[in-house]
Design an enzyme around this catalytic site. Structure first.
Site, short mmCIF file in Angstrom:
data_model
loop_
_atom_site.label_atom_id
_atom_site.label_comp_id
_atom_site.label_asym_id
_atom_site.label_seq_id
_atom_site.Cartn_x
_atom_site.Cartn_y
_atom_site.Cartn_z
N ASP A 15 26.00 39.47 53.13
CA ASP A 15 26.63 38.02 52.12
C ASP A 15 26.06 36.82 53.13
O ASP A 15 27.08 36.82 54.33
CB ASP A 15 28.06 38.17 52.11
CG ASP A 15 29.01 39.17 51.19
OD1 ASP A 15 28.10 39.76 50.62
OD2 ASP A 15 30.10 39.50 51.63
N ASP A 134 33.78 41.21 39.97
CA ASP A 134 34.61 41.32 40.61
C ASP A 134 35.96 41.42 39.94
O ASP A 134 35.80 40.62 39.58
CB ASP A 134 34.96 40.08 42.32
CG ASP A 134 33.10 39.59 42.44
OD1 ASP A 134 32.67 40.82 42.83
OD2 ASP A 134 33.19 38.83 42.14
#
Length: 257
Positions: A15, A134
């Site tokens: 990330d 998500d």
């Protein structure tokens, strides 16, 4: 569901925000964990099957993915490399592939304009189109799609959205549990199992990896095709080799370097 006999994949995730690798808890409270190029090289040497690079601030800040950084990471890798974050157009996808990415991962932009999934699949091939979802649990067995780095709830049924993405040409689903992300409490097995059994394309489980046994569980109990993790690798709690050795001992097929 993937055909039996295929090796399960272990995918470390970088990330990235501001050119650095970061990690947080449920998408918040980000901390710096290192240089993405150095981490990518280290994970490849440990035996990673693929690498996921997600520019997690790109969509929120409404800017393009950092193409130069992507090119630098790709130059040092021989394993497949997926890039996501800030991808909004087919032109963005082509630029990333030109920079060395093997696949692209789209999330918020696909929710906003679902036609993008089909455009990528038609022009670049389904094999390079990964749709990241998500998902946050509403009630047991029901999840909604979150976008903009987990900042915004959409009210969209996550499983129905995954099926639509498959129908539009997506080659894989990267399924992240919003509730489990960064907690190291184990993968969300009921969610992963529901998606993996409902979809004919690979499902990559993400969010909550705890230890090597949690990978055994997500493959044996939830039928995932691949598992993605960040915290346990970034914090040197376990190596990818540790995970693969445990999987192999459990009778799960993995590629051993």
């Amino acid at each position: 569901m993937s055909p039996s006999g295929l090796c399960k994949r272990i995918i470390p995730c970088l990330d990235v925000s501001g050119g650095r690798t970061v990690k947080g808890l449920k998408f918040q409270n980000l901390r710096d964990v290192g240089d993405p190029v150095e981490l990518g090289i280290a994970y490849q040497e440990q035996g990673a099957d693929e690498l996921m690079f997600l520019d997690i601030s790109a969509t929120h800040e409404e800017r393009a993915t950092v193409f130069d950084l992507v090119k630098n990471v790709a130059l040092h890798l021989s394993i497949p490399f997926t890039v996501g974050g800030g991808i909004a157009t087919l032109d963005d996808v082509r630029k990333l592939l030109d920079c060395g990415a093997d696949k692209v991962s789209i999330n918020s932009a696909a929710v906003k304009r679902p036609e993008l999934v089909g455009e990528i699949a038609s022009h670049c091939g389904s094999q390079c189109c990964v749709v990241a979802i998500d998902a946050k649990m509403l009630t047991p067995g029901k999840w909604q799609v979150m976008v903009r780095g987990g900042r915004e709830a959409t009210g969209i049924d996550a499983l129905a959205w995954a099926k639509e993405c498959y129908e539009r040409g997506a080659g894989e689903i990267l399924l992240t549990s919003f509730d489990a992300d960064g907690t190291q409490a184990g993968f969300d097995l009921p969610m992963v199992d529901a998606f993996a059994n409902a979809l004919p394309i690979p499902v990559i489980a993400s969010g909550g990896a705890r230890d090597p046994q949690s990978f055994v569980d997500v493959f044996n109990l939830a039928a995932a095709d691949a598992a993605l993790a960040a915290s346990i690798f970034h914090d040197n709690l376990y190596t990818i080799s540790d995970v693969k050795n445990t999987l192999s001992q459990a009778g799960i097929q993995v590629r051993i370097c």
